[in-house]
Design an enzyme around this catalytic site. Structure first.
Site, PDB file in Angstrom:
ATOM      1  N   CYS A  95       0.840  -1.215   0.000  1.00 14.75           N
ATOM      2  CA  CYS A  95       0.000   0.000   0.000  1.00 14.75           C
ATOM      3  C   CYS A  95       0.869   1.258   0.000  1.00 14.75           C
ATOM      4  O   CYS A  95       1.476   1.600   1.019  1.00 14.75           O
ATOM      5  CB  CYS A  95      -0.922  -0.028   1.216  1.00 14.75           C
ATOM      6  SG  CYS A  95      -1.833   1.492   1.502  1.00 14.75           S
ATOM      7  N   CYS A 100      -0.067   3.957   2.508  1.00 15.32           N
ATOM      8  CA  CYS A 100       0.314   3.548   3.863  1.00 15.32           C
ATOM      9  C   CYS A 100       1.748   3.970   4.157  1.00 15.32           C
ATOM     10  O   CYS A 100       2.057   4.443   5.259  1.00 15.32           O
ATOM     11  CB  CYS A 100       0.192   2.035   4.017  1.00 15.32           C
ATOM     12  SG  CYS A 100      -1.492   1.390   3.874  1.00 15.32           S
TER      13      CYS A 100
END
Length: 301
Positions: free
Chosen positions: A48, A51
């Site tokens: 991700c 993230c």
């Protein structure tokens, strides 16, 4: 000298200020720990990208809180049970736990100032709502109505009767041209706060936006005025259109010109319009202050 960045578990804030957890340890690391101080849970995954952007910002903000809040990170690929139970369908996702239960959260990679505001609200520190409102006003002044609307909405979640937040949200709708929703939003103001300065400013802005829609395009009006500089109504329309474009000084000068040349125009319409502009801009706006000074000089010379 630059302040050194603490590594995880270092410094006076405790060995587990920032840590990784597992499904097995979630109860102790998050639920039980949150009975002592609030715990932020960062649900993430290695693949991700957002993230990877968010986590360092979270870590920095948690360190800055100096032990008032902790951060626990959970890799959802390795430990899918907890995020599944919580219904998390997209990441990054951050949930705040307090007294053993989730109390707040957000999705997506928010910027640093939004993270700080989130932690401030979570800790219940004085001035949190005011800080949100200041950031919202700054965003709106910069033309970022979407960010401003989010911040005003967050302030309203904390205090549903906050007149400044309601007025600010209405101005966001005005900025985007949604005058109907602006009016609906202003209708939410509690009666006791209906005459407050922020609400008066928003109502004046709404009325000005309606006038601007009727007046037309500023460039077209300016060209019309150039053919007949003595057309006072066209000059008045130009002032309204200039204000709609954000040219406050231009609007001010056109209305002052009308007052100087034809004070009686349309039952003192230019002066009344200026007063409405001052309400919309706010008493502390530099153009309001300048305008009041110039208006007084004209009226009482």
């Amino acid at each position: 000298m630059d302040t050194p960045i603490l590594t995880e578990g270092a410094g006076p804030t405790g060995a587990d200020l920032i840590k990784n957890t597992t499904t097995k340890d979630f109860l102790a690391d998050v639920v039980e720990a949150s009975r002592q101080v609030p715990v932020l849970v960062d649900f993430w995954a290695p693949w991700c990208g957002p993230c990877r952007q968010l986590t360092p910002i979270l870590e920095k903000a948690v360190r800055a809180a100096k032990g008032a809040v902790k951060l626990v990170k959970l890799n959802i690929d390795e430990h899918p049970e907890i995020p599944g139970q919580m219904g998390i369908q997209s990441i990054p996702a951050v949930f705040a736990f307090q007294d053993g239960r989730p109390v707040d959260g957000f999705m997506g990679a928010l910027p640093e100032d939004r993270i700080k505001a989130f932690i401030t609200r979570l800790l219940g520190e004085d001035g949190a709502a005011e800080a949100d409102l200041e950031r919202a006003e700054e965003a709106l002044a910069a033309g970022d109505a979407n960010t401003a609307a989010q911040l005003f909405a967050e302030a309203l979640q904390q205090d549903g009767e906050n007149a400044s937040a309601v007025a600010g949200l209405a101005k966001c709708y005005i900025k985007t041209g949604d005058l109907a929703r602006a009016e609906q939003t202003l209708a939410l103001v509690p009666p006791a706060k209906a005459d407050s300065a922020p609400v008066a400013s928003a109502r004046a802005s709404l009325e000005l936006a309606r006038k601007a829609a009727d007046a037309g395009d500023a460039d077209t009006i300016r060209a019309k005025l150039a053919t007949n500089p003595n057309d006072t109504q066209t000059r008045f329309d130009l002032a309204v259109a200039l204000n709609a474009k954000g040219d406050r000084k231009g609007a001010l000068e056109e209305l002052l010109t009308i007052i100087r040349k034809d004070r009686a125009f349309n039952d003192d319409a230019a002066r009344k319009q200026l007063l409405q502009l001052f309400d919309a801009w706010g008493a502390s706006d530099p153009v309001t202050i300048e305008g009041r000074q110039k208006l007084s000089s004209l009226l009482f010379a």
